[in-house]
Design an enzyme around this catalytic site. Structure first.
Site, short mmCIF file in Angstrom:
data_model
loop_
_atom_site.label_atom_id
_atom_site.label_comp_id
_atom_site.label_asym_id
_atom_site.label_seq_id
_atom_site.Cartn_x
_atom_site.Cartn_y
_atom_site.Cartn_z
N CYS A 102 0.79 -1.24 0.00
CA CYS A 102 0.00 0.00 0.00
C CYS A 102 0.83 1.30 0.00
O CYS A 102 0.59 2.18 -0.83
CB CYS A 102 -0.98 0.02 1.18
SG CYS A 102 -1.55 -1.57 1.72
N ARG A 131 6.74 -11.37 5.28
CA ARG A 131 6.12 -11.32 6.60
C ARG A 131 6.69 -12.44 7.45
O ARG A 131 6.84 -13.57 6.97
CB ARG A 131 4.60 -11.48 6.51
CG ARG A 131 3.92 -10.36 5.74
CD ARG A 131 2.42 -10.55 5.67
NE ARG A 131 1.79 -9.57 4.79
CZ ARG A 131 0.51 -9.54 4.49
NH1 ARG A 131 -0.31 -10.46 4.99
NH2 ARG A 131 0.03 -8.62 3.69
N ASP A 151 -1.97 -7.07 -5.74
CA ASP A 151 -2.65 -5.91 -5.16
C ASP A 151 -3.13 -4.93 -6.22
O ASP A 151 -2.56 -4.85 -7.31
CB ASP A 151 -1.68 -5.14 -4.25
CG ASP A 151 -1.77 -5.62 -2.81
OD1 ASP A 151 -2.81 -6.17 -2.44
OD2 ASP A 151 -0.78 -5.45 -2.08
N LYS A 232 -13.86 -4.53 5.20
CA LYS A 232 -13.50 -5.24 3.98
C LYS A 232 -14.55 -6.30 3.62
O LYS A 232 -15.32 -6.74 4.46
CB LYS A 232 -12.13 -5.91 4.12
CG LYS A 232 -12.01 -6.86 5.31
CD LYS A 232 -10.62 -7.47 5.42
CE LYS A 232 -10.56 -8.43 6.61
NZ LYS A 232 -9.43 -9.34 6.55
N HIS A 278 -8.45 -0.81 -1.47
CA HIS A 278 -7.40 -1.83 -1.59
C HIS A 278 -8.09 -3.11 -2.04
O HIS A 278 -9.15 -3.45 -1.52
CB HIS A 278 -6.77 -2.14 -0.22
CG HIS A 278 -6.22 -0.97 0.51
ND1 HIS A 278 -4.86 -0.83 0.74
CD2 HIS A 278 -6.81 0.09 1.12
CE1 HIS A 278 -4.65 0.28 1.45
NE2 HIS A 278 -5.83 0.84 1.68
#
Length: 402
Positions: A102, A131, A151, A232, A278
């Site tokens: 992002c 991650r 993304d 979301k 997003h």
């Protein structure tokens, strides 16, 4: 529901070893090594993603995988996510490997003055992220530390929110239909650890709910499971074994545009704040590949198969003809291999079946004399003799019936 035997037979790690798709190595735990066959599959998925997004008005970007710590503090990831991040120190500056794409997309949006006429701006990125996952939770391609998120970040005006989410939902439906997945939808609302005002959250949740209702999409509400910056819509696809996988997500974000002071110049010649949508469809390329391997049991549809046809010459005398056919098919973009080993054709057929190749082309004296090809199809067996024109018609049909 699937039996333990079915699940084990379709285990993506086992099938990936058999089909030579990827490896997991101690030298890089949770960071997969993709083999040539796995790269073909991966490139087909990425190519499909790029074509669909180009047709849908997205612009593709690529952002750095490592950026300064201050950026992650500004975005809010430092406060909410730093225990899952990897860090480095370069030139006495603290950097972090990106866990999400992002902030990079936001910096690209902010790199120039924007007008209301330009919006919506749809920026798509196949971005490599890292991650930290506990070593005990790592699992092939399903749970990794290094993966590529598909993304997109849509910068929209308030009056464009619902129509853009509507288009995103249509695009997600197109993707999942392509692979034969049905899916369930969840609306995830404000978590305990949230940024921004309750009023903003209510507005965002109402916008998402409104689109779902207008499209008559049935959904469940997942209370308190939204991202820290916005509510979301999550998509749970159902595979051939009846299992549910959370893949796609659409998130509405009023927070990050404020944190980064994003704006566009409105019709009134004054600065206005955009909203960010997003969204991801595959979720991650790696995890989606694992799901596909198990969904198809390694028997990929023709367009996705790393090898689309294998040519099996019966003896060395048939090699030149086999390579001539290979060349003619490859020029047209098909992925073809010749099994030129000095082995009995029965063994070659059995091994090709284990590789789950959609088509076999057997060439012996009879085929060379007639200038024909003896064709076998996966699971259907012998299709008889064909000319190369008839084989090409069959291949085209396999692509069209997608």
């Amino acid at each position: 529901m699937s039996t333990h035997n079915e699940v084990e037979m379709k285990n993506h790690r086992k099938l990936s070893q058999q089909l030579e798709l990827f490896m997991s190595m101690e030298e890089a735990p949770g960071m997969p090594f993709f083999l040539p066959m796995g790269m073909v599959l991966r490139n087909e998925l990425e190519g499909f993603w790029k074509r669909k997004h180009q047709q849908s008005g997205y612009q593709e970007i690529k952002t750095p995988i490592m950026m300064k710590q201050e950026l992650w503090e500004q975005s809010g990831h430092w406060d909410h996510y730093h225990e899952n991040m990897y860090f480095s120190n370069v030139d006495n500056q603290n950097y972090a490997l990106k866990p999400m794409n992002c902030p990079g997309a936001v910096l690209i949006y902010k790199s120039k003055r924007r007008s209301y006429r330009e919006l919506p701006i749809r920026l798509g990125e196949l971005g490599l992220v890292h991650r930290h996952e506990l070593s005990g939770s790592l699992n092939g391609l399903l749970r990794v530390r290094s993966f590529t998120q598909d993304d997109a970040h849509l910068f929209v005006r308030k009056d464009q929110i619902e129509i853009e989410i509507d288009k995103v939902l249509d695009l997600i439906h197109e993707f999942y239909s392509e692979f034969g997945f049905s899916y369930k939808v969840e609306l995830s609302t404000r978590p305990e650890d949230f940024m921004g005002s309750v009023q903003m959250w209510d507005q965002a949740e109402n916008a998402l709910e409104s689109v779902l209702k207008k499209k008559s999409i049935s959904y469940q509400v997942n209370e308190g499971d939204g991202a820290f910056y916005g509510p979301k819509i999550d998509f749970h696809i159902l595979d051939s074994l009846g299992r549910s996988w959370q893949c796609g997500t659409v998130q509405l974000d009023f927070q990050m545009p404020e944190k980064f002071d994003c704006h566009y110049i409105g019709e009134d010649n004054k600065p206005h704040r955009p909203i960010i949508i997003h969204r991801a469809i595959y979720g991650s390329i790696e995890r989606f590949m694992a799901i596909l391997i198990e969904h198809y049991g390694g028997e990929f549809p023709f367009w996705l198969s790393p090898i689309q046809a294998k040519i099996l010459p019966i003896s060395d005398a048939h090699l030149d003809f086999a390579y001539k056919i290979k060349s003619e098919l490859e020029v047209l973009g098909y992925r073809i291999e010749v099994d030129d080993r000095v082995e009995k054709v029965g063994l070659k057929i059995r091994e090709t079946e284990l590789q789950k190749v959609p088509f076999m082309i057997i060439i012996g004296d009879k085929e060379m004399e007639k200038g024909s090809l003896s064709v076998r199809k996966r699971k259907e067996g012998n299709l008889g003799d064909m000319t190369i024109e008839e084989l090409l018609y069959l291949f085209k049909y396999e692509l069209v019936k997608r």
